[in-house]
Design a protein around this motif. Structure first.
Motif, PDB file in Angstrom:
ATOM      1  N   LYS A   1       0.826  -1.213   0.106  1.00 48.38           N
ATOM      2  CA  LYS A   1       0.039   0.027   0.272  1.00 48.38           C
ATOM      3  C   LYS A   1       0.910   1.254   0.071  1.00 48.38           C
ATOM      4  O   LYS A   1       0.663   2.097  -0.764  1.00 48.38           O
ATOM      5  CB  LYS A   1      -0.752  -0.138   1.286  1.00 48.38           C
ATOM      6  CG  LYS A   1      -2.034   1.088   1.056  1.00 48.38           C
ATOM      7  CD  LYS A   1      -2.743   0.952   2.464  1.00 48.38           C
ATOM      8  CE  LYS A   1      -3.844   2.179   2.353  1.00 48.38           C
ATOM      9  NZ  LYS A   1      -4.603   2.162   3.696  1.00 48.38           N
ATOM     10  N   LEU A   2       1.902   1.191   0.760  1.00 47.11           N
ATOM     11  CA  LEU A   2       2.778   2.420   0.861  1.00 47.11           C
ATOM     12  C   LEU A   2       3.429   2.549  -0.369  1.00 47.11           C
ATOM     13  O   LEU A   2       3.688   3.677  -0.966  1.00 47.11           O
ATOM     14  CB  LEU A   2       3.921   2.250   2.050  1.00 47.11           C
ATOM     15  CG  LEU A   2       3.564   2.488   3.312  1.00 47.11           C
ATOM     16  CD1 LEU A   2       4.384   2.150   4.460  1.00 47.11           C
ATOM     17  CD2 LEU A   2       2.771   3.895   3.604  1.00 47.11           C
ATOM     18  N   ALA A   3       3.915   1.582  -1.032  1.00 47.28           N
ATOM     19  CA  ALA A   3       4.561   1.550  -2.329  1.00 47.28           C
ATOM     20  C   ALA A   3       3.602   2.046  -3.418  1.00 47.28           C
ATOM     21  O   ALA A   3       4.239   2.994  -4.255  1.00 47.28           O
ATOM     22  CB  ALA A   3       5.131   0.301  -2.693  1.00 47.28           C
TER      23      ALA A   3
ATOM     24  N   GLN B   1       4.016   5.601  -5.453  1.00 40.35           N
ATOM     25  CA  GLN B   1       4.190   5.701  -6.999  1.00 40.35           C
ATOM     26  C   GLN B   1       3.180   6.756  -7.393  1.00 40.35           C
ATOM     27  O   GLN B   1       3.391   7.520  -8.337  1.00 40.35           O
ATOM     28  CB  GLN B   1       3.896   4.311  -7.585  1.00 40.35           C
ATOM     29  CG  GLN B   1       3.647   4.034  -8.957  1.00 40.35           C
ATOM     30  CD  GLN B   1       5.284   4.378  -9.458  1.00 40.35           C
ATOM     31  OE1 GLN B   1       6.210   4.140  -9.002  1.00 40.35           O
ATOM     32  NE2 GLN B   1       5.197   5.091 -10.868  1.00 40.35           N
ATOM     33  N   ASP B   2       2.079   6.684  -6.906  1.00 43.36           N
ATOM     34  CA  ASP B   2       0.759   7.400  -7.281  1.00 43.36           C
ATOM     35  C   ASP B   2       1.201   9.125  -7.077  1.00 43.36           C
ATOM     36  O   ASP B   2       1.046   9.779  -7.767  1.00 43.36           O
ATOM     37  CB  ASP B   2      -0.482   7.260  -6.410  1.00 43.36           C
ATOM     38  CG  ASP B   2      -0.936   5.926  -6.986  1.00 43.36           C
ATOM     39  OD1 ASP B   2      -0.805   5.398  -7.928  1.00 43.36           O
ATOM     40  OD2 ASP B   2      -1.916   5.674  -6.258  1.00 43.36           O
ATOM     41  N   GLY B   3       1.853   9.321  -5.847  1.00 42.73           N
ATOM     42  CA  GLY B   3       2.478  10.652  -5.642  1.00 42.73           C
ATOM     43  C   GLY B   3       3.668  11.192  -6.610  1.00 42.73           C
ATOM     44  O   GLY B   3       3.537  12.320  -6.965  1.00 42.73           O
ATOM     45  N   ARG B   4       4.396  10.092  -6.700  1.00 39.06           N
ATOM     46  CA  ARG B   4       5.441  10.520  -7.791  1.00 39.06           C
ATOM     47  C   ARG B   4       4.938  10.916  -9.128  1.00 39.06           C
ATOM     48  O   ARG B   4       5.363  11.592  -9.695  1.00 39.06           O
ATOM     49  CB  ARG B   4       6.533   9.100  -7.749  1.00 39.06           C
ATOM     50  CG  ARG B   4       7.811   9.674  -8.514  1.00 39.06           C
ATOM     51  CD  ARG B   4       8.562   8.575  -8.653  1.00 39.06           C
ATOM     52  NE  ARG B   4       8.090   7.487  -9.788  1.00 39.06           N
ATOM     53  CZ  ARG B   4       8.670   6.313  -9.874  1.00 39.06           C
ATOM     54  NH1 ARG B   4       9.611   6.017  -9.415  1.00 39.06           N
ATOM     55  NH2 ARG B   4       8.136   5.759 -10.893  1.00 39.06           N
ATOM     56  N   GLU B   5       3.968   9.989  -9.490  1.00 41.40           N
ATOM     57  CA  GLU B   5       3.202  10.297 -11.126  1.00 41.40           C
ATOM     58  C   GLU B   5       2.406  11.660 -10.888  1.00 41.40           C
ATOM     59  O   GLU B   5       2.690  12.265 -11.766  1.00 41.40           O
ATOM     60  CB  GLU B   5       2.543   9.211 -11.231  1.00 41.40           C
ATOM     61  CG  GLU B   5       3.057   7.814 -11.537  1.00 41.40           C
ATOM     62  CD  GLU B   5       1.963   6.699 -11.748  1.00 41.40           C
ATOM     63  OE1 GLU B   5       1.002   6.861 -11.572  1.00 41.40           O
ATOM     64  OE2 GLU B   5       2.816   5.640 -11.959  1.00 41.40           O
ATOM     65  N   THR B   6       1.854  11.951  -9.860  1.00 47.02           N
ATOM     66  CA  THR B   6       1.182  13.223  -9.671  1.00 47.02           C
ATOM     67  C   THR B   6       2.270  14.295  -9.832  1.00 47.02           C
ATOM     68  O   THR B   6       2.079  15.435 -10.530  1.00 47.02           O
ATOM     69  CB  THR B   6       0.409  13.105  -8.493  1.00 47.02           C
ATOM     70  OG1 THR B   6      -0.447  12.054  -8.843  1.00 47.02           O
ATOM     71  CG2 THR B   6      -0.294  14.467  -8.375  1.00 47.02           C
ATOM     72  N   LEU B   7       3.445  14.199  -9.101  1.00 48.95           N
ATOM     73  CA  LEU B   7       4.419  15.259  -9.102  1.00 48.95           C
ATOM     74  C   LEU B   7       5.039  15.587 -10.344  1.00 48.95           C
ATOM     75  O   LEU B   7       5.271  16.429 -10.763  1.00 48.95           O
ATOM     76  CB  LEU B   7       5.473  15.017  -8.090  1.00 48.95           C
ATOM     77  CG  LEU B   7       5.036  15.370  -6.460  1.00 48.95           C
ATOM     78  CD1 LEU B   7       6.090  14.668  -5.661  1.00 48.95           C
ATOM     79  CD2 LEU B   7       4.896  16.805  -6.466  1.00 48.95           C
ATOM     80  N   GLU B   8       5.068  14.201 -11.133  1.00 47.21           N
ATOM     81  CA  GLU B   8       5.833  14.411 -12.222  1.00 47.21           C
ATOM     82  C   GLU B   8       4.842  15.086 -13.494  1.00 47.21           C
ATOM     83  O   GLU B   8       5.347  16.029 -14.123  1.00 47.21           O
ATOM     84  CB  GLU B   8       5.995  12.894 -12.974  1.00 47.21           C
ATOM     85  CG  GLU B   8       7.480  12.277 -12.253  1.00 47.21           C
ATOM     86  CD  GLU B   8       7.520  10.758 -12.795  1.00 47.21           C
ATOM     87  OE1 GLU B   8       6.675  10.335 -13.592  1.00 47.21           O
ATOM     88  OE2 GLU B   8       8.414  10.229 -12.506  1.00 47.21           O
ATOM     89  N   ASP B   9       3.603  14.687 -13.431  1.00 46.58           N
ATOM     90  CA  ASP B   9       2.604  15.627 -14.245  1.00 46.58           C
ATOM     91  C   ASP B   9       2.522  16.762 -13.992  1.00 46.58           C
ATOM     92  O   ASP B   9       2.651  17.783 -14.929  1.00 46.58           O
ATOM     93  CB  ASP B   9       1.111  14.695 -13.970  1.00 46.58           C
ATOM     94  CG  ASP B   9       1.223  13.397 -14.415  1.00 46.58           C
ATOM     95  OD1 ASP B   9       1.960  13.044 -15.377  1.00 46.58           O
ATOM     96  OD2 ASP B   9       0.194  12.600 -14.178  1.00 46.58           O
ATOM     97  N   SER B  10       2.653  17.150 -12.630  1.00 46.60           N
ATOM     98  CA  SER B  10       2.385  18.651 -12.134  1.00 46.60           C
ATOM     99  C   SER B  10       3.717  19.536 -12.760  1.00 46.60           C
ATOM    100  O   SER B  10       3.672  20.725 -13.254  1.00 46.60           O
ATOM    101  CB  SER B  10       2.377  18.697 -10.691  1.00 46.60           C
ATOM    102  OG  SER B  10       1.210  18.195 -10.364  1.00 46.60           O
ATOM    103  N   GLY B  11       4.879  18.643 -12.372  1.00 45.68           N
ATOM    104  CA  GLY B  11       5.911  19.328 -13.028  1.00 45.68           C
ATOM    105  C   GLY B  11       6.075  19.650 -14.705  1.00 45.68           C
ATOM    106  O   GLY B  11       6.530  20.666 -14.824  1.00 45.68           O
TER     107      GLY B  11
END
Length: 87
Positions: free
Chosen positions: A37-39, A43-53
């Motif tokens: 669940k943490l992983a 991963q979802d957080g990282r993808e969101t940050l990448e998209d925002s970036g």
């Protein structure tokens, strides 16, 4: 006074029961499930940050191009004004 203390005790017991129920509902899962669940959340957080970036970078490029165009137009207007003043 005893009725007041009895009421407080009842509310304390109700609160304890609600707290115990919530604790059971949110009891931690096994270590393996928790790690997955943490992983997944990371991963979802990282993808969101990448998209925002990417969105911010694209927007920055657009603003840079608009600013450069405005600066070029201002320079042209300044040059035309200078030529008019000089005659």
């Amino acid at each position: 006074m005893q009725e007041e203390n009895g009421g407080k005790l009842v509310w304390f017991l109700v609160g304890a029961a609600v707290g115990a129920s919530v604790a059971l509902l949110y009891a931690p899962a096994s270590g393996n499930v928790t790690r997955r669940k943490l992983a997944r959340t990371a991963q979802d957080g990282r993808e969101t940050l990448e998209d925002s970036g990417r969105d911010m970078l694209d927007r920055g490029r657009e603003l840079y191009e608009k600013g450069r165009k405005i600066a070029d137009e201002a320079a042209d207007m300044f040059e035309r004004g200078r030529k008019l003043v000089q005659g």
